[in-house]
Design a protein around this motif. Structure first.
Motif, PDB file in Angstrom:
ATOM      1  N   ARG A  22      10.528  56.016  18.252  1.00  0.00           N
ATOM      2  CA  ARG A  22      10.902  56.481  16.912  1.00  0.00           C
ATOM      3  C   ARG A  22      11.764  57.751  16.998  1.00  0.00           C
ATOM      4  O   ARG A  22      12.762  57.885  16.313  1.00  0.00           O
ATOM      5  CB  ARG A  22       9.635  56.718  16.086  1.00  0.00           C
ATOM      6  N   GLU A  26      15.934  58.247  15.877  1.00  0.00           N
ATOM      7  CA  GLU A  26      16.080  58.999  14.627  1.00  0.00           C
ATOM      8  C   GLU A  26      17.544  59.402  14.442  1.00  0.00           C
ATOM      9  O   GLU A  26      18.088  60.211  15.199  1.00  0.00           O
ATOM     10  CB  GLU A  26      15.187  60.236  14.664  1.00  0.00           C
ATOM     11  N   ASP A  28      19.018  61.097  11.952  1.00  0.00           N
ATOM     12  CA  ASP A  28      19.279  62.429  11.395  1.00  0.00           C
ATOM     13  C   ASP A  28      19.491  63.500  12.464  1.00  0.00           C
ATOM     14  O   ASP A  28      20.190  64.481  12.222  1.00  0.00           O
ATOM     15  CB  ASP A  28      18.131  62.874  10.477  1.00  0.00           C
ATOM     16  N   GLU A  95       8.589  65.125  16.383  1.00  0.00           N
ATOM     17  CA  GLU A  95       8.544  64.371  15.139  1.00  0.00           C
ATOM     18  C   GLU A  95       8.748  65.330  13.970  1.00  0.00           C
ATOM     19  O   GLU A  95       8.303  66.476  14.001  1.00  0.00           O
ATOM     20  CB  GLU A  95       7.199  63.662  14.985  1.00  0.00           C
ATOM     21  N   ARG A  96       9.415  64.847  12.956  1.00  0.00           N
ATOM     22  CA  ARG A  96       9.777  65.665  11.803  1.00  0.00           C
ATOM     23  C   ARG A  96       8.581  66.406  11.199  1.00  0.00           C
ATOM     24  O   ARG A  96       8.674  67.594  10.886  1.00  0.00           O
ATOM     25  CB  ARG A  96      10.427  64.786  10.737  1.00  0.00           C
TER      26      ARG A  96
END
Length: 176
Positions: A22, A26, A28, A95-96
């Motif tokens: 993931r 990503e 972004d 992770e965000r």
């Protein structure tokens, strides 16, 4: 008040691959993590790339999963370890939902300690997109100093951005 999360570094396990895949896909933050143009990636292609990175960097690259209270939240890596000049490049991806909470700083501090104490490196360096001020602040909190800037060096989301080069010496780490 919530207790401080426990941040540790550990080896990758098969259970971590969903999180790491993931992160790798990503969009972004693609340009902050890779010099390659963004493109969709399948899980199979990701796992093949993991195997290729292992072959390319051999035993010189050192990667740890960033673990927060027992859950994989990202990865930190020492790349291009130069055993003669005793330096390496640092990379991190989180992770965000774990960004902006001091977790990245804690992980970088642990990786710096590992590089200087366990690998006997004398210098660590990294680069950051200039607009990623949160990352630059985290690196500074971990002891890195700005060493230079490459103007309009990276193509990021439709425009050119400066790259900020940062480093830390073992002697600076000891003083901290």
């Amino acid at each position: 008040m919530a207790p401080e999360p426990t941040v540790t570094l550990r080896s990758r396990t098969p259970e971590d691959l969903d999180v790491l895949f993931r992160l790798s896909t990503e969009l972004d933050t693609w340009e902050e993590r890779s010099a390659r143009p963004p493109r969709p990636m399948t899980r199979e292609a990701y796992e093949a790339r993991l195997a290729q990175v292992t072959v390319e960097h051999g035993s010189d690259a050192v990667s740890f999963v960033v673990d927060v209270d027992g859950a994989a939240t990202g990865i930190v890596t020492l790349l291009d370890v130069d055993h003669l000049a005793r330096h390496a490049e640092v990379g991190i991806t989180l992770e965000r939902s774990f960004r902006g909470r001091g977790i990245g700083t804690a992980a970088i501090v642990l990786l710096v300690e590992f590089g200087f104490v366990r690998l006997n490196l004398r210098r660590l360096h990294l680069q950051a997109i200039a607009s990623n001020t949160a990352a630059i602040r985290a690196y500074e909190k971990a002891g890195f100093v700005v060493e230079g800037r490459q103007r309009q060096h990276a193509w990021v989301r439709g425009g050119y951005e400066d790259i900020v080069r940062m480093g830390i010496l073992r002697s600076e780490h000891r003083r901290a």
